[in-house]
Design an enzyme around this catalytic site. Sequence first.
Site, mmCIF file in Angstrom:
data_model
loop_
_atom_site.group_PDB
_atom_site.id
_atom_site.type_symbol
_atom_site.label_atom_id
_atom_site.label_comp_id
_atom_site.label_asym_id
_atom_site.label_seq_id
_atom_site.Cartn_x
_atom_site.Cartn_y
_atom_site.Cartn_z
ATOM 1 N N ASP A 1 85.865 15.810 73.129
ATOM 2 C CA ASP A 1 84.975 14.745 73.605
ATOM 3 C C ASP A 1 83.568 15.249 73.878
ATOM 4 O O ASP A 1 82.679 14.451 74.205
ATOM 5 C CB ASP A 1 85.554 14.086 74.868
ATOM 6 C CG ASP A 1 85.877 15.100 75.955
ATOM 7 O OD1 ASP A 1 86.803 15.899 75.733
ATOM 8 O OD2 ASP A 1 85.218 15.088 77.006
ATOM 9 N N ASP B 1 76.366 17.214 76.107
ATOM 10 C CA ASP B 1 77.090 17.319 77.381
ATOM 11 C C ASP B 1 76.986 18.716 77.992
ATOM 12 O O ASP B 1 77.877 19.545 77.862
ATOM 13 C CB ASP B 1 78.561 16.917 77.212
ATOM 14 C CG ASP B 1 78.709 15.424 76.966
ATOM 15 O OD1 ASP B 1 77.735 14.691 77.190
ATOM 16 O OD2 ASP B 1 79.795 15.001 76.552
ATOM 17 N N ARG C 1 80.954 10.898 69.478
ATOM 18 C CA ARG C 1 81.490 12.250 69.405
ATOM 19 C C ARG C 1 82.847 12.261 68.700
ATOM 20 O O ARG C 1 83.377 11.216 68.357
ATOM 21 C CB ARG C 1 81.575 12.850 70.809
ATOM 22 C CG ARG C 1 82.478 12.144 71.728
ATOM 23 C CD ARG C 1 81.984 11.523 73.017
ATOM 24 N NE ARG C 1 80.629 11.407 73.396
ATOM 25 C CZ ARG C 1 80.065 11.986 74.467
ATOM 26 N NH1 ARG C 1 80.787 12.781 75.244
ATOM 27 N NH2 ARG C 1 78.828 11.766 74.778
ATOM 28 N N GLY D 1 81.051 7.944 89.449
ATOM 29 C CA GLY D 1 80.019 7.657 88.459
ATOM 30 C C GLY D 1 78.661 8.260 88.778
ATOM 31 O O GLY D 1 77.669 7.921 88.129
#
Length: 682
Positions: free
Chosen positions: A344, A354, A259, A195
Amino acid sequence: MAAALGGRRRFWLPLAAAGPGRLGSLGAAMQQPAAVPARPGGPEGGAQAGGGGWLGALRFDNLALRSLPVDGSEDGGPRAVPGACFSRVRPSPLQNPRLVAMSLRALALLGLEAPAADREAAEAEAALYFSGNRLLAGSEPAAHCYCGHQFGSFAGQLGDGAAMYLGEVLGPRGERWEIQLKGAGLTPFSRQADGRKVLRSSIREFLCSEAMFHLGIPTTRAGTCVTSDSKVVRDIFYDGNPKSERCTVVLRIASTFIRFGSFEIFKPTDEYTGRKGPSVNRNDIRIQMLDYVISTFYPEIQEAYSDNSIQRNAAFFKEVTKRTARLVAEWQCVGFCHGVLNTDNMSIVGLTIDYGPFGFMDRYDPEHICNGSDNTGRYAYNKQPEICKWNLGKLAEALVPELPLEISELILEEEYDAEFEKHYLQKMRKKLGLIQLELEEDSKLVSELLETMHLTGGDFTNIFYLLSSFSVDSDPSKLEGFLEELTSQCASVEELKVAFKPQMDPRQLSMMLMLAQSNPQLFALIGTKANINKELERIEQFSKLQQLTAADLLSRNKRHWKEWLEKYRVRLQKEIESVSDADAWNTDRVKVMNSNNPKYILRNYIAQNAIEAAEGGDFSEVRNVLKLLENPFQEAEGFREVKEDAEEEGATATAAACAQETRSRLPYCSKPPLWASELCVT
């Protein structure tokens, strides 16, 4: 996977970071957000941030969590999340968070103004809250669940593995902005990862988010970049040599981060991968998502078709299709490559989203691949338009049964290509200063320009920028001077040798060629005919370059550019003949060209220099580059130089070793130094 490169410099350059913005006009919003009434107090209204500091002005109203199902489980570890669009999470604290940089222009969207007095205290407050170490009053951290097709194959549940929704902040005029922390720690969607994001990836995402906005391209924004003394181990080249890197967090801002893949959580078992979405057979949630997305981000469509859901959903899909087509047309016109155009990573409101192994093209190559992991070239520069269309097809499948496939497929075929071509040509006309007439021949002129760039190895950005100074006057001396300028932006023999250097060992290539003939099935598992053909082309080109002199190359390049410039001059002459005041027309032409052809872009080597400085504790270059990118179309005072390795061709080994320790200066607008070709982004 980070490809290991030969040579003296090897870099893995993932996502992005931050830079300080200067308070000023916001200009056009990256995406017009839905306006909402500012409601006072309470969990469903605009909550005031605690602490009474600089961030106390933030007002939260977290509509997404009220409108979409939230997972009830308290388990924060990686797991499947069925029947929900969000899972509640908590950021993991960092040691000694400190601000790398912040964009005041992006933060102004949230109603935050430049600190009036104690800037140092404001930066410390930003580091504390935007690292995730302390939560703002009214924020409700959550991770979003989505799926995706990655490199053409359905990957099942993905989700926010490192990003955390903090909430939605109401802007000064009632606009709604979702804010996220990227790199704030584990979520249920982290899978095998931790993460976290590191400094180099965060600097790239921050700088590119802001660069794209100031280029006029729809994008998510980045408000801050905060690094820390917390470390994670990363094997940068996957070669067994891991190292510790600083955990870093980026504050991301957008109207929404929903998205295409958000709608793929309902996908049944995929026939090729055997994977499925976590919410199969939950059409009730699909309906909730459509209601929320359309009413919030496409209110005019909701109002126009409130009594017919099929027509409403069709109008929604049509608008998403057109926005996506226009977005990728904008990318193509600035030479931007996204690198990972999975479903995605496609925004439902038409934003660039992204930032990973992205790259702006330097030397024009239609088959340019910016992602070192993209071995087949699926996401190459010239493939982006068709890949975005393919992704829209997957979105169409994900909307069934709420939008029948026969309707969405017809919309896609009728709208996408036409919208892309229209927007692309409109933009290219502006870049070429064709402001008076729209002629059918313009498309051919653009194609021939790009072909000339390809033949001469022209720098995509700098060639376009130079064209505004081209004179329609046929004076031979002026033409010769302009040709000198153009050819100075073309690849040298040395640069071409690097570009076309064979990538396979001759024995490996020989084995692959024999395998293709003797065992096509096995060959298909380890290689492609396209890759082999490309390698053979490289070998042929590299062989020819061994015999090519710099003088021969210059002569050839001048000939190619002279041929195209004559066609360009004829086209501009038609513009002049259609106006009464040629001088006024030329002034307008130059103005339009200079506002559509950037002088500065985020080249990989510029980002890398900023990263290296930041990793050494000096954040000034990140901040300088951000300021530069805030005005990409203007000559920037005080930003004329960037570091370049001072190596000269033919230097002795000792001299070359010394040169690596020496830094000369290179203009930020210059085409990249030779070492930049060795940068690898994955």
